[in-house]
Structures are given as C-alpha cells and as structure tokens.
Scaffold this motif. Sequence first.
Motif, PDB file in Angstrom:
ATOM      1  N   ASP A  28       9.030   9.522   9.371  1.00 23.85           N
ATOM      2  CA  ASP A  28       8.098   8.766   8.546  1.00 23.85           C
ATOM      3  C   ASP A  28       8.618   8.750   7.115  1.00 23.85           C
ATOM      4  N   ALA A  29       7.894   8.009   6.239  1.00 25.01           N
ATOM      5  CA  ALA A  29       8.336   7.879   4.849  1.00 25.01           C
ATOM      6  C   ALA A  29       8.304   9.215   4.115  1.00 25.01           C
ATOM      7  N   GLY A  30       7.335  10.095   4.455  1.00 18.55           N
ATOM      8  CA  GLY A  30       7.268  11.396   3.804  1.00 18.55           C
ATOM      9  C   GLY A  30       8.488  12.250   4.106  1.00 18.55           C
ATOM     10  N   ALA A  31       8.918  12.245   5.377  1.00 11.65           N
ATOM     11  CA  ALA A  31      10.120  12.996   5.744  1.00 11.65           C
ATOM     12  C   ALA A  31      11.361  12.406   5.075  1.00 11.65           C
ATOM     13  N   PHE A  32      11.369  11.093   4.923  1.00 11.10           N
ATOM     14  CA  PHE A  32      12.489  10.412   4.245  1.00 11.10           C
ATOM     15  C   PHE A  32      12.620  10.916   2.811  1.00 11.10           C
ATOM     16  N   ASP A  33      11.514  10.917   2.055  1.00 12.96           N
ATOM     17  CA  ASP A  33      11.545  11.364   0.660  1.00 12.96           C
ATOM     18  C   ASP A  33      11.891  12.849   0.568  1.00 12.96           C
ATOM     19  N   ASP A  41       0.812  -1.216   0.000  1.00 17.07           N
ATOM     20  CA  ASP A  41       0.000   0.000   0.000  1.00 17.07           C
ATOM     21  C   ASP A  41       0.845   1.264   0.000  1.00 17.07           C
ATOM     22  N   ARG A  42       2.157   1.124   0.076  1.00 17.42           N
ATOM     23  CA  ARG A  42       3.014   2.308   0.050  1.00 17.42           C
ATOM     24  C   ARG A  42       3.169   2.792  -1.383  1.00 17.42           C
ATOM     25  N   ARG A  43       3.226   4.105  -1.551  1.00 16.98           N
ATOM     26  CA  ARG A  43       3.378   4.688  -2.890  1.00 16.98           C
ATOM     27  C   ARG A  43       4.719   5.395  -3.060  1.00 16.98           C
ATOM     28  N   SER A  44       5.502   5.449  -1.994  1.00 11.74           N
ATOM     29  CA  SER A  44       6.785   6.136  -2.060  1.00 11.74           C
ATOM     30  C   SER A  44       7.735   5.398  -3.005  1.00 11.74           C
ATOM     31  N   ARG A  45       8.157   6.085  -4.075  1.00  3.74           N
ATOM     32  CA  ARG A  45       9.080   5.462  -5.020  1.00  3.74           C
ATOM     33  C   ARG A  45      10.444   5.240  -4.388  1.00  3.74           C
ATOM     34  N   THR A  46      10.890   6.158  -3.553  1.00  5.01           N
ATOM     35  CA  THR A  46      12.188   5.986  -2.893  1.00  5.01           C
ATOM     36  C   THR A  46      12.168   4.761  -1.991  1.00  5.01           C
ATOM     37  N   TRP A  47      11.086   4.590  -1.243  1.00  2.46           N
ATOM     38  CA  TRP A  47      10.969   3.425  -0.352  1.00  2.46           C
ATOM     39  C   TRP A  47      10.951   2.138  -1.179  1.00  2.46           C
ATOM     40  N   TRP A  48      10.147   2.105  -2.247  1.00  2.00           N
ATOM     41  CA  TRP A  48      10.079   0.918  -3.087  1.00  2.00           C
ATOM     42  C   TRP A  48      11.435   0.619  -3.724  1.00  2.00           C
ATOM     43  N   ALA A  63      23.198   9.225  -2.123  1.00  3.77           N
ATOM     44  CA  ALA A  63      22.763   7.824  -2.090  1.00  3.77           C
ATOM     45  C   ALA A  63      22.537   7.406  -0.653  1.00  3.77           C
ATOM     46  N   VAL A  64      21.393   6.775  -0.389  1.00  2.00           N
ATOM     47  CA  VAL A  64      21.067   6.322   0.961  1.00  2.00           C
ATOM     48  C   VAL A  64      21.890   5.086   1.292  1.00  2.00           C
ATOM     49  N   THR A  65      22.576   5.127   2.422  1.00  2.00           N
ATOM     50  CA  THR A  65      23.374   3.978   2.870  1.00  2.00           C
ATOM     51  C   THR A  65      22.746   3.252   4.047  1.00  2.00           C
ATOM     52  N   SER A  66      21.837   3.927   4.766  1.00  2.00           N
ATOM     53  CA  SER A  66      21.175   3.292   5.911  1.00  2.00           C
ATOM     54  C   SER A  66      19.798   3.916   6.079  1.00  2.00           C
ATOM     55  N   THR A  67      18.767   3.060   6.187  1.00  2.00           N
ATOM     56  CA  THR A  67      17.391   3.530   6.325  1.00  2.00           C
ATOM     57  C   THR A  67      16.834   3.117   7.676  1.00  2.00           C
ATOM     58  N   ALA A  68      16.272   4.094   8.405  1.00  2.00           N
ATOM     59  CA  ALA A  68      15.675   3.798   9.713  1.00  2.00           C
ATOM     60  C   ALA A  68      14.457   4.700   9.892  1.00  2.00           C
ATOM     61  N   ILE A  69      13.303   4.250   9.375  1.00  2.00           N
ATOM     62  CA  ILE A  69      12.073   5.017   9.527  1.00  2.00           C
ATOM     63  C   ILE A  69      11.683   5.034  11.006  1.00  2.00           C
ATOM     64  N   GLY A  70      11.456   6.248  11.534  1.00  2.00           N
ATOM     65  CA  GLY A  70      11.205   6.388  12.963  1.00  2.00           C
ATOM     66  C   GLY A  70      12.450   6.772  13.724  1.00  2.00           C
ATOM     67  N   GLY A  71      13.587   6.887  13.057  1.00  2.00           N
ATOM     68  CA  GLY A  71      14.845   7.250  13.689  1.00  2.00           C
ATOM     69  C   GLY A  71      15.649   8.168  12.803  1.00  2.00           C
ATOM     70  N   HIS A  72      16.918   7.818  12.591  1.00  2.00           N
ATOM     71  CA  HIS A  72      17.813   8.619  11.771  1.00  2.00           C
ATOM     72  C   HIS A  72      18.422   7.743  10.676  1.00  2.00           C
ATOM     73  N   SER A  73      18.299   8.186   9.427  1.00  2.00           N
ATOM     74  CA  SER A  73      18.895   7.509   8.289  1.00  2.00           C
ATOM     75  C   SER A  73      20.180   8.226   7.890  1.00  2.00           C
ATOM     76  N   VAL A  74      20.967   7.566   7.026  1.00  2.00           N
ATOM     77  CA  VAL A  74      22.264   8.108   6.625  1.00  2.00           C
ATOM     78  C   VAL A  74      22.359   8.060   5.107  1.00  2.00           C
ATOM     79  N   MET A  75      22.871   9.152   4.521  1.00  2.00           N
ATOM     80  CA  MET A  75      23.127   9.168   3.087  1.00  2.00           C
ATOM     81  C   MET A  75      24.560   9.607   2.829  1.00  2.00           C
ATOM     82  N   SER A  76      25.104   9.152   1.702  1.00  2.00           N
ATOM     83  CA  SER A  76      26.434   9.540   1.265  1.00  2.00           C
ATOM     84  C   SER A  76      26.273  10.601   0.181  1.00  2.00           C
ATOM     85  N   VAL A  77      26.828  11.809   0.442  1.00  2.00           N
ATOM     86  CA  VAL A  77      26.613  12.956  -0.438  1.00  2.00           C
ATOM     87  C   VAL A  77      27.927  13.329  -1.117  1.00  2.00           C
TER      88      VAL A  77
END
Length: 421
Positions: free
Chosen positions: A355-360, A197-204, A376-390
């Motif tokens: 949440d997923a909206g804040a992630f996108d 039911d998720r529509r987030s392309r980044t999440w998918w 590029a996202v290197t670590s995903t943690a919905i409800g916490g803190h994610s990490v990306m390489s910039v």
Amino acid sequence: MLQTLSLPRLSRKAVIAAATMLALLAAAAALWAQVEGDRGIAPVASSGDIEVGGVEVDVRGENAEDAREKGWREAQRKAWEKLGGPDIPDSQLQGLVAAVVIEQENIGPRRYVARLGVTFDRGRAGALLGASGRGPGSAPMLLVPVTRSAGTYMVYEARNPWQRAWAEYQAGSSRINYVRPSGAGGDSLLITYGQTDRRSRTWWRNVLDQFSAADVLVPVAHLDYKWPGGPIEGRFTARYGPDNAYLDSFTLTAESPEQLQPMLDQAVLRFNAIFERALAEGKLRPDPTLDLGTVEADRAIQRLIELGRAALARDRSDAAAREAELIGETAPGEAATPPAAAQVATYLVQFATPDAGAFDASIAAVRAAPGVRSAAVTSTAIGGHSVMSVGYAGSMDQLAEALRARGFTVRQSGNVISISR
C-alpha cells in the motif's frame, strides 16, 4: 461397471498450459480495456493574446448582415471596456482585434443576438492597456478536472463536457501556468478522483513528476440534471494542493442540455479568476512538502542531527589523531599509506509495496540507513514490488547489512537486493 477415464500425463500438462495462457490473455485484455478507446482530448495550443469571453450583444440593423456587423462592433467595445482600455475610435479598436469567437448566436431578418468572445493582439493592445503582461505567472500547476454526476466521480475515464471545456480554454492570457493532460493512454489510470484524496507526498511527487508540474489544481463540477431535457444546475468548487484545500465555490444553471457546454465554458473563466486571485494572495505557492529534497525538519530533529554531526566530527578527529600517532611510529623511509576513501556505487533495491503507507515507509527507512547517499524510485507498483536506485558508499554486502540493521529482511540475487518487512 463404469470406469473413470484419465487423461495421459502429457495431455494434463497441455491442458494446464493452455488454461494458464488463456488466463494471461484475459488479464492482458482486461488491462488494455482500461486504457483503450477515444477518451483523450488534446488541449488547444495557447497563445499570448488577450481574450475576453462571454460578451452579450442584442442589436438591430437594416438586414441580417448589417445587424451582425453592428453586433460584432458592439462586442469589441464591450470587451475593451472590460479590460479597462482607454477611449479610442472604432477604426483603431478594429485594428487591435485578432479574432472574434462565436460562442452562441441567433440571427433574425433584422436582429442579431449572440454571446461572443473577442481576442486582442497583445503586441498591439498591450501598450494601450499599460502593460504587456498581467504580473508574474504561477509555477506549473497540474489540472485535474473532476466531474460529479448521478453520484459518480469522473476525470479522464471517458470524454466528458468538463474535460472538453478545459481542453478548449485559451489559457495564453492567464497568469496560471496550467499543465493539462490529454487524458489519453495511461493518464486515465494515473490521474483519478481517488488521487485527490491521497495525502502521501511521495505518491503525489511521482504523479507530478510525470507531467513536470510543481503542484495541483482541482476544479470540481457537480452537475445536477433536474429532468431529461430540462435545466442543469452546476455547483462548482475550486480546490488545490495535495491536501485538497478549499479555495472558493459558485453556482451556475443551464436552461437545457444545449446550454451545458456554454455554461461550462463560463465556469472555466470563473475558475481562472479564482485561481489568479489566489495566486495574487500568495495561496498558490507550490507546497514545500512536495519537494522531498528540501522538507524542513522539526527543530528537535534538527538539534539531534546537529548533535550527531558533532559526534561524527569528534570521532573523525580522534581517528585522525590515532593515524598521526601511527605515522610517527613508522620507520624512517617508509611512507604511510592513507586509507582509501569509500566509493559511492549505485545498487538496485526491490521493495514490497502492498500500500501507499508501506511505499513511503520503505523509502524513508532506506534513505535513513547509514552510508546511503541517495535513493530514487525508478518503478512504482502499489500492491506488488517497487524498485529504487540507491547510491551507497560501500559494497553491496555492506548495504545489505545496513538495511538489515533498519529492520528489513534482505535477500541478494546478482546485482539486485530485495527487502521486505
């Protein structure tokens, strides 16, 4: 008079430390409980042979063995007819058969009633069928088999007959390139019914990247048990893509729980036919919005980008003209030093993802910051803190200023930048 006894300071610290340790152990045990247990069913290895299942036979013979032999020969002929093969003698047809799969059989003294599957060797039978293949195959498609029963939806949370039917399906002769997770380990946490039911392309995209898939197929089996030990009605729906688009549906019925697995095996064949038909109609092309690097922008946005690039080109032209004037004013014998090009460096950016909206939104905002070459996202943690390489053309301080300009609260700690809204 009663006096209140107080623990020494050291004892209080020890009690707090012990309570904290127990809480951590309880949390770790709860997390492990979500992935432990025998829930995975590894899919069978697929071959390139041609398989025809669900062939019904009912024959008689002089004895049980003779009836069974006649039944197998009849099943081979019926399977060959289903494939549209030419008329050939039984002796030649026998040489094309690689295996006979018993789906269900009842053997009497002189009668043989069974449902069989016949597998033909593609190397030998392909020439007679007119082609060695059945057309171009699909892109890798992640399979998410959903079971609905008694109001509960399940994918890989526990072993179930629908998962087993897909795991045991011999997909070598199908045009669909199925990617079938085993359901073990973290699969049950990553692929759930809620994911459909998720529509987030980044999440998918993050989920599909875990399994090297381009898109997703969702065969849904709604099983309705009429009464204990009684018939089971199965309502099946084929869906696909990140938008959970509808393809087709059908209904099958098992007369008893013993007939449930054969019914599901038949449903798998029906689903494969639906998916192959959708592929032939051009519906199963991978969703272009899942490829985050090639998403087509709106024409108005494209026009703004073109205007921005034109303005940037004018600014560079003006800068080059001013530089040429400075070079002309340089004294003879003095060489003008060209400006050093900005080096692209990679920095780690930690960002809050409640949440997923804040992630996108965070990823999109960072990618849009001036000077950012990649994110590029290197670590995903919905409800916490994610990490990306910039990847950024400049220093860490310059990147921090660029992110502040995008509305982020920025904190720097060593080689890591933390951002939040």
